[in-house]
Design an enzyme around this catalytic site. Structure first.
Site, mmCIF file in Angstrom:
data_model
loop_
_atom_site.group_PDB
_atom_site.id
_atom_site.type_symbol
_atom_site.label_atom_id
_atom_site.label_comp_id
_atom_site.label_asym_id
_atom_site.label_seq_id
_atom_site.Cartn_x
_atom_site.Cartn_y
_atom_site.Cartn_z
ATOM 1 N N LYS A 65 0.782 -1.434 0.141
ATOM 2 C CA LYS A 65 0.046 0.064 0.085
ATOM 3 C C LYS A 65 0.831 1.349 0.055
ATOM 4 O O LYS A 65 0.494 2.240 -0.815
ATOM 5 C CB LYS A 65 -0.900 0.033 1.215
ATOM 6 C CG LYS A 65 -1.943 -1.076 1.005
ATOM 7 C CD LYS A 65 -3.062 -0.980 2.158
ATOM 8 C CE LYS A 65 -3.911 -2.141 2.003
ATOM 9 N NZ LYS A 65 -5.099 -2.136 3.076
ATOM 10 N N GLY A 130 -0.912 -0.377 9.556
ATOM 11 C CA GLY A 130 -1.655 0.526 8.505
ATOM 12 C C GLY A 130 -2.957 0.651 8.440
ATOM 13 O O GLY A 130 -3.339 1.980 8.010
#
Ligand code: NAP
Length: 276
Positions: A65, A130
């Site tokens: 990501k 995250g």
């Protein structure tokens, strides 16, 4: 045929194909959605050749990501704040990214606990990985005044706090019993409580009855934290809804239809999760 995919490593456990193929069939669209195993370090190359590979766009999962964020030509504001991208499409040769984990989390809370944000001054968030980074940003952007963040590795919580001066207080796990009585919302973003992981040990006795409890873990569907909270009469929000809602913007960008998160789709994913 329009094609999209999810890139990650490992990738076999990712359930996004079930969601997108359900919608493709429901809306009669000639398209497909596949899993693509991309090794750590390989995301930028894959994304730069996305169109050549025949993809209209993709989802991005662990561990890519942040690398995807760096590989974009343009990033939507919500993703800039989080520094991570999970949904990518291209437009005139330019790669554009957004972070639908944040919108998915909020939309799910809106759905499962309508009015949750009317009286949430103080949210306690467990974890600083995250997902936590996006969720904290989302909560603050929706008017939550202060977030208390507890994580095993304190440095990661402090790094998130540094991005929101004066709005986040970092505490240790041992501080939580003293903090929970003041919480309006409790969110678990750690992987504790997930099948195959250690349990989440946190007595909820001190929570006030009006507090909302949310867990983003969705295997099992009802985590022990959510079961305990529901038993005590708290309003709760489970993690599967977040997974379903985060898929909406990508489908809309790639296939041109804004899909609905229906009870039938929820039941399909729930059956798949129960079967594993
Ligand atoms: P991540 O970046 O790897 O973060 C994992 C978090 O869990 C960190 O805060 C980590 O603490 C904590 N943790 C892991 N093992 C622990 C242990 N033994 N004791 C205490 N803390 C522990 O992962 P993520 O992407 O944030 O995802 C976290 C969870 O959310 C996963 O279960 C994932 O499946 C789920 N998730 C769900 C959705 C959804 O759509 N519902 C979306 C994203 C993620 P340290 O920082 O100390 O390592």
């Amino acid at each position: 045929m329009i094609r999209a995919c999810c890139i990650g490593w490992p990738i076999h456990h990712v359930r996004s194909p079930l969601i997108h193929r359900f919608w493709l069939k429901a809306y009669g669209i000639d398209g497909d959605y596949s899993r693509e195993a991309v090794e750590p370090g390989g995301a930028a190359d894959f994304l730069r050749t996305l169109a050549d590979r025949g993809f209209a766009g993709c989802n991005v999962t662990i561990p890519h990501k942040e690398a995807a964020f760096a590989a974009m030509d343009e990033v939507e504001p919500g993703a800039v704040a989080v520094g991570a991208v999970n949904t990518v499409w291209h437009d005139g040769g330019r790669l554009i990214g957004m972070n639908s984990d944040v919108t998915g989390f909020l939309r799910n809370l809106d759905d499962q606990v309508p009015g949750w944000d009317v009286e949430v001054g103080h949210a306690v968030v467990l974890g600083a990985g995250g997902a936590a980074r996006g969720i904290v940003h989302g909560l603050l952007s929706r008017g939550v005044e202060i977030v208390t963040l507890a994580n095993r590795s304190r440095g990661k919580a402090e790094a998130i706090a540094a991005g929101h001066p004066g709005r986040i207080r970092v505490v240790t796990w041992d501080d939580l019993p003293a903090i929970l009585p003041g919480a309006d919302l409790l969110v678990n973003t750690t992987s504790l409580g997930m099948s195959g992981q250690l349990p989440l040990v946190l007595p909820l006795d001190a929570l006030k009855p009006s507090a909302v409890v949310s867990d983003i873990v969705y295997v099992p569907l009802t985590t022990p934290l959510l079961a305990d909270a529901a038993r005590r009469g708290h309003r709760t929000a489970e993690g599967l809804g977040m997974l379903l809602h985060q898929a909406v913007p990508g489908f809309q960008k790639w296939f041109g239809v804004t899909p609905e998160v229906t009870a039938e789709l929820h039941a399909l994913l729930a059956a798949d999760i129960r079967g594993h």
